[in-house]
Design a protein around this motif. Sequence first.
Motif, PDB file in Angstrom:
ATOM      1  N   ASP A  39       0.823  -1.205   0.000  1.00 15.78           N
ATOM      2  CA  ASP A  39       0.000   0.000   0.000  1.00 15.78           C
ATOM      3  C   ASP A  39       0.859   1.257   0.000  1.00 15.78           C
ATOM      4  OD1 ASP A  39      -2.223  -1.571  -0.059  1.00 15.78           O
ATOM      5  OD2 ASP A  39      -2.691  -1.349   2.076  1.00 15.78           O
ATOM      6  N   ASP A  40       1.937   1.253   0.777  1.00 18.11           N
ATOM      7  CA  ASP A  40       2.854   2.389   0.783  1.00 18.11           C
ATOM      8  C   ASP A  40       3.446   2.580  -0.608  1.00 18.11           C
ATOM      9  OD1 ASP A  40       2.344   2.751   3.427  1.00 18.11           O
ATOM     10  OD2 ASP A  40       4.233   1.867   4.133  1.00 18.11           O
ATOM     11  N   PHE A  41       3.832   1.485  -1.249  1.00 19.01           N
ATOM     12  CA  PHE A  41       4.405   1.569  -2.597  1.00 19.01           C
ATOM     13  C   PHE A  41       3.378   2.136  -3.574  1.00 19.01           C
ATOM     14  CE2 PHE A  41       5.248  -0.288  -6.783  1.00 19.01           C
ATOM     15  CZ  PHE A  41       6.526   0.190  -6.984  1.00 19.01           C
ATOM     16  N   THR A  42       2.134   1.716  -3.444  1.00 19.19           N
ATOM     17  CA  THR A  42       1.069   2.216  -4.319  1.00 19.19           C
ATOM     18  C   THR A  42       0.879   3.711  -4.128  1.00 19.19           C
ATOM     19  OG1 THR A  42      -0.028   0.079  -4.194  1.00 19.19           O
ATOM     20  CG2 THR A  42      -1.338   1.910  -4.970  1.00 19.19           C
ATOM     21  N   VAL A  43       0.858   4.158  -2.889  1.00 16.68           N
ATOM     22  CA  VAL A  43       0.679   5.587  -2.598  1.00 16.68           C
ATOM     23  C   VAL A  43       1.848   6.381  -3.177  1.00 16.68           C
ATOM     24  CG1 VAL A  43       0.638   7.292  -0.740  1.00 16.68           C
ATOM     25  CG2 VAL A  43      -0.754   5.240  -0.570  1.00 16.68           C
ATOM     26  N   VAL A  44       3.049   5.896  -2.939  1.00 10.36           N
ATOM     27  CA  VAL A  44       4.237   6.599  -3.456  1.00 10.36           C
ATOM     28  C   VAL A  44       4.235   6.598  -4.978  1.00 10.36           C
ATOM     29  CG1 VAL A  44       6.751   6.478  -3.602  1.00 10.36           C
ATOM     30  CG2 VAL A  44       5.623   6.187  -1.400  1.00 10.36           C
ATOM     31  N   THR A  45       3.887   5.487  -5.568  1.00  8.36           N
ATOM     32  CA  THR A  45       3.852   5.399  -7.036  1.00  8.36           C
ATOM     33  C   THR A  45       2.820   6.367  -7.604  1.00  8.36           C
ATOM     34  OG1 THR A  45       4.473   3.077  -6.899  1.00  8.36           O
ATOM     35  CG2 THR A  45       3.559   3.831  -8.979  1.00  8.36           C
ATOM     36  N   ASP A  46       1.654   6.433  -6.996  1.00  7.97           N
ATOM     37  CA  ASP A  46       0.631   7.371  -7.472  1.00  7.97           C
ATOM     38  C   ASP A  46       1.095   8.814  -7.329  1.00  7.97           C
ATOM     39  OD1 ASP A  46      -1.003   5.247  -8.076  1.00  7.97           O
ATOM     40  OD2 ASP A  46      -2.231   5.414  -6.252  1.00  7.97           O
ATOM     41  N   ALA A  47       1.730   9.126  -6.205  1.00  4.00           N
ATOM     42  CA  ALA A  47       2.252  10.486  -6.004  1.00  4.00           C
ATOM     43  C   ALA A  47       3.323  10.808  -7.037  1.00  4.00           C
ATOM     44  CB  ALA A  47       2.804  10.625  -4.590  1.00  4.00           C
ATOM     45  N   MET A  48       4.163   9.835  -7.332  1.00  2.35           N
ATOM     46  CA  MET A  48       5.215  10.055  -8.344  1.00  2.35           C
ATOM     47  C   MET A  48       4.601  10.264  -9.721  1.00  2.35           C
ATOM     48  SD  MET A  48       8.158   7.372  -7.091  1.00  2.35           S
ATOM     49  CE  MET A  48       8.997   7.444  -8.642  1.00  2.35           C
ATOM     50  N   ARG A  49       3.583   9.505 -10.041  1.00  5.19           N
ATOM     51  CA  ARG A  49       2.925   9.674 -11.342  1.00  5.19           C
ATOM     52  C   ARG A  49       2.312  11.064 -11.465  1.00  5.19           C
ATOM     53  NH1 ARG A  49       0.508   3.927 -11.057  1.00  5.19           N
ATOM     54  NH2 ARG A  49       2.026   2.748 -12.257  1.00  5.19           N
ATOM     55  N   GLN A  50       1.668  11.526 -10.409  1.00  3.49           N
ATOM     56  CA  GLN A  50       1.072  12.868 -10.437  1.00  3.49           C
ATOM     57  C   GLN A  50       2.151  13.933 -10.580  1.00  3.49           C
ATOM     58  OE1 GLN A  50      -1.219  13.070  -6.837  1.00  3.49           O
ATOM     59  NE2 GLN A  50      -2.981  12.002  -7.718  1.00  3.49           N
ATOM     60  N   GLU A  51       3.241  13.764  -9.848  1.00  2.00           N
ATOM     61  CA  GLU A  51       4.329  14.743  -9.922  1.00  2.00           C
ATOM     62  C   GLU A  51       4.978  14.735 -11.304  1.00  2.00           C
ATOM     63  OE1 GLU A  51       6.820  17.788  -8.790  1.00  2.00           O
ATOM     64  OE2 GLU A  51       4.975  17.053  -7.894  1.00  2.00           O
ATOM     65  N   MET A  52       5.150  13.553 -11.874  1.00  2.00           N
ATOM     66  CA  MET A  52       5.738  13.468 -13.217  1.00  2.00           C
ATOM     67  C   MET A  52       4.812  14.114 -14.238  1.00  2.00           C
ATOM     68  SD  MET A  52       7.431   9.664 -13.025  1.00  2.00           S
ATOM     69  CE  MET A  52       7.663   9.535 -14.770  1.00  2.00           C
ATOM     70  N   LYS A  53       3.523  13.931 -14.075  1.00  2.00           N
ATOM     71  CA  LYS A  53       2.552  14.548 -14.976  1.00  2.00           C
ATOM     72  C   LYS A  53       2.626  16.070 -14.859  1.00  2.00           C
ATOM     73  CE  LYS A  53      -2.339  14.177 -16.165  1.00  2.00           C
ATOM     74  NZ  LYS A  53      -3.623  13.577 -15.759  1.00  2.00           N
ATOM     75  N   ARG A  54       2.705  16.570 -13.607  1.00  2.00           N
ATOM     76  CA  ARG A  54       2.797  18.013 -13.379  1.00  2.00           C
ATOM     77  C   ARG A  54       4.100  18.566 -13.962  1.00  2.00           C
ATOM     78  NH1 ARG A  54       4.797  21.818 -10.204  1.00  2.00           N
ATOM     79  NH2 ARG A  54       6.122  20.415  -9.027  1.00  2.00           N
ATOM     80  N   GLN A  55       5.183  17.835 -13.762  1.00  2.00           N
ATOM     81  CA  GLN A  55       6.471  18.279 -14.304  1.00  2.00           C
ATOM     82  C   GLN A  55       6.444  18.274 -15.839  1.00  2.00           C
ATOM     83  OE1 GLN A  55       9.079  19.552 -12.820  1.00  2.00           O
ATOM     84  NE2 GLN A  55       8.287  19.284 -10.755  1.00  2.00           N
ATOM     85  N   GLY A  56       5.787  17.276 -16.425  1.00  2.00           N
ATOM     86  CA  GLY A  56       5.659  17.232 -17.886  1.00  2.00           C
ATOM     87  C   GLY A  56       4.898  18.436 -18.416  1.00  2.00           C
ATOM     88  N   GLN A  57       3.816  18.808 -17.728  1.00  2.00           N
ATOM     89  CA  GLN A  57       3.053  19.992 -18.136  1.00  2.00           C
ATOM     90  C   GLN A  57       3.899  21.245 -17.986  1.00  2.00           C
ATOM     91  OE1 GLN A  57      -0.371  19.689 -15.610  1.00  2.00           O
ATOM     92  NE2 GLN A  57      -1.468  18.308 -16.988  1.00  2.00           N
ATOM     93  N   ARG A  58       4.671  21.324 -16.900  1.00  2.00           N
ATOM     94  CA  ARG A  58       5.525  22.498 -16.664  1.00  2.00           C
ATOM     95  C   ARG A  58       6.597  22.592 -17.741  1.00  2.00           C
ATOM     96  NH1 ARG A  58       6.214  27.446 -15.544  1.00  2.00           N
ATOM     97  NH2 ARG A  58       8.017  27.956 -14.316  1.00  2.00           N
ATOM     98  N   ILE A  59       7.165  21.476 -18.119  1.00  2.00           N
ATOM     99  CA  ILE A  59       8.179  21.473 -19.172  1.00  2.00           C
ATOM    100  C   ILE A  59       7.562  21.920 -20.494  1.00  2.00           C
ATOM    101  CG2 ILE A  59       9.606  19.934 -20.595  1.00  2.00           C
ATOM    102  CD1 ILE A  59      10.269  18.420 -17.999  1.00  2.00           C
ATOM    103  N   SER A  60       6.350  21.465 -20.779  1.00  2.00           N
ATOM    104  CA  SER A  60       5.672  21.889 -22.011  1.00  2.00           C
ATOM    105  C   SER A  60       5.446  23.397 -22.017  1.00  2.00           C
ATOM    106  CB  SER A  60       4.326  21.178 -22.145  1.00  2.00           C
ATOM    107  OG  SER A  60       4.503  19.798 -22.285  1.00  2.00           O
ATOM    108  N   GLU A  61       5.025  23.940 -20.863  1.00  2.00           N
ATOM    109  CA  GLU A  61       4.819  25.392 -20.772  1.00  2.00           C
ATOM    110  C   GLU A  61       6.133  26.131 -20.974  1.00  2.00           C
ATOM    111  OE1 GLU A  61       3.146  26.011 -16.922  1.00  2.00           O
ATOM    112  OE2 GLU A  61       1.251  25.050 -17.432  1.00  2.00           O
TER     113      GLU A  61
END
Length: 119
Positions: A39-61
């Motif tokens: 469960d901890d791994f799932t939470v961390v993985t989901d948080a990482m996915r969200q952060e990577m998505k946010r960083q991808g959008q920031r890089i695009s901007e």
Amino acid sequence: MSVEMWTAVSSGVVGVASAAAATWSGRAARRTRRDHRRDDFTVVTDAMRQEMKRQGQRISELEQVSDRQDQRLEGAGVAISYLIDRVRGLTTWVRSSGLEPPAAAPIPARAREFIDQDV
């Protein structure tokens, strides 16, 4: 054996059976260390996915901003080249007329590195 004895023995058996059932159900309901880690791994993985998505959008901007700045710089370079050619042409025309062009104003410190002073 008397009735009281049978009651006591059956109460003891029921008590032991209840304790065993409670222990078994508690053990079955308890989450294992592996479950917590998963469960901890799932939470961390989901948080990482969200952060990577946010960083991808920031890089695009940032890439879009960089492209706009590159276009502006390219346009400014073309404008400066045109103005340099125009000033050289006017200076040549004034000198060919037998006159001398007026003295230029001092060059600002921030502009010195960009201006070639052969005009």
